[in-house]
Scaffold this active site. Sequence first.
Site, PDB file in Angstrom:
ATOM      1  N   GLU A  78      -5.150   1.503   2.673  1.00 19.95           N
ATOM      2  CA  GLU A  78      -4.963   0.410   3.631  1.00 19.95           C
ATOM      3  C   GLU A  78      -5.103   0.878   5.069  1.00 19.95           C
ATOM      4  O   GLU A  78      -5.612   0.155   5.926  1.00 19.95           O
ATOM      5  CB  GLU A  78      -3.580  -0.218   3.424  1.00 19.95           C
ATOM      6  CG  GLU A  78      -3.352  -1.517   4.186  1.00 19.95           C
ATOM      7  CD  GLU A  78      -2.786  -1.304   5.576  1.00 19.95           C
ATOM      8  OE1 GLU A  78      -2.777  -2.259   6.367  1.00 19.95           O
ATOM      9  OE2 GLU A  78      -2.346  -0.175   5.894  1.00 19.95           O
ATOM     10  N   GLU A  79      -4.660   2.105   5.333  1.00 21.90           N
ATOM     11  CA  GLU A  79      -4.646   2.615   6.703  1.00 21.90           C
ATOM     12  C   GLU A  79      -6.033   3.020   7.187  1.00 21.90           C
ATOM     13  O   GLU A  79      -6.192   3.395   8.343  1.00 21.90           O
ATOM     14  CB  GLU A  79      -3.701   3.819   6.808  1.00 21.90           C
ATOM     15  CG  GLU A  79      -2.255   3.550   6.404  1.00 21.90           C
ATOM     16  CD  GLU A  79      -1.494   2.753   7.455  1.00 21.90           C
ATOM     17  OE1 GLU A  79      -2.101   2.401   8.481  1.00 21.90           O
ATOM     18  OE2 GLU A  79      -0.303   2.481   7.230  1.00 21.90           O
TER      19      GLU A  79
ATOM     20  N   HIS B 195       0.844  -1.199   0.000  1.00 25.82           N
ATOM     21  CA  HIS B 195       0.000   0.000   0.000  1.00 25.82           C
ATOM     22  C   HIS B 195       0.876   1.244   0.000  1.00 25.82           C
ATOM     23  O   HIS B 195       1.938   1.273   0.621  1.00 25.82           O
ATOM     24  CB  HIS B 195      -0.964   0.001   1.190  1.00 25.82           C
ATOM     25  CG  HIS B 195      -0.305   0.144   2.529  1.00 25.82           C
ATOM     26  ND1 HIS B 195      -0.117   1.376   3.141  1.00 25.82           N
ATOM     27  CD2 HIS B 195       0.213  -0.776   3.384  1.00 25.82           C
ATOM     28  CE1 HIS B 195       0.473   1.199   4.313  1.00 25.82           C
ATOM     29  NE2 HIS B 195       0.687  -0.098   4.485  1.00 25.82           N
TER      30      HIS B 195
END
Length: 273
Positions: free
Chosen positions: A209-210, A163
């Site tokens: 992704e985070e 990512h």
Amino acid sequence: MTENSNMQSDLQKDKKFQRDPHFISWQWPIVVLAAGCLLYYLIHISDHSLPKEVTIHEAIENTNLFSSERSRNTLRKLTKLGPRLAGSIQNEVHAPALIEHEVQEAQSNAHSSQSILLQRQKGSGAYFLGFKLGFTNIYDNIQNVLALLEGSDGNHSILINCHYDTVAASEGASDDGITCAVMLELLRVLSMQTLRLKHNVIFLFNGAEETPLQGAHMFLKHEWAKKARIHVTVGAAGSADVNFSSADACDRFVRRFHGRLVAACRLSVTVSN
């Protein structure tokens, strides 16, 4: 009288052998210095026993070589963008454009027998995340960058995932910019080989992704996801002792490496946020 003189003599002997509590023997500084020199020597030997860096020029001459210099240059370009939060211009415009440019470079330099497909996936959706009390995670207009190196048998695929988005206070060098750079260089090396791999290799550059895991959820809707049989996610997990991890249901993959590859692994910090 004799007894008093004997007692005084014994006291003088005791004082003679008594040491100042603040006194340090001359041997200890030498021991500490020797230990420090030995530690420095061992670190120096360990550092210089790592594989020699492959330059871009060497990788051009030998297409089988992975260029760490090129990967580091790509990483520098990515981290110069600064923190890349999902929704920011750095993450939604500059970072995917940089990755697409690197993939296009690989396309232009690929061997005539190889084929690289490039797509940018955008979408919206929602899913339930069973974290703590659980909640519904809703996302809108996020994106992933996808590259597919076609194999000779296109029925199955290996998925490699990283990512490029980050948290607010980080440029994301180790989490997960270095993996993006490594994957781009791996794509370049594989695409310059004369023979195709048997199976497709999907390079997923995840843009959310985070947030958490929104990009991964969106990728499951993509047509390429249906052919993925092996999924390898490479990232920074914050552990000093774990090289590989897997879900309980598929730990057979990790056990296969136990006592073979893992025994020969040497883990070194290459990038730090």
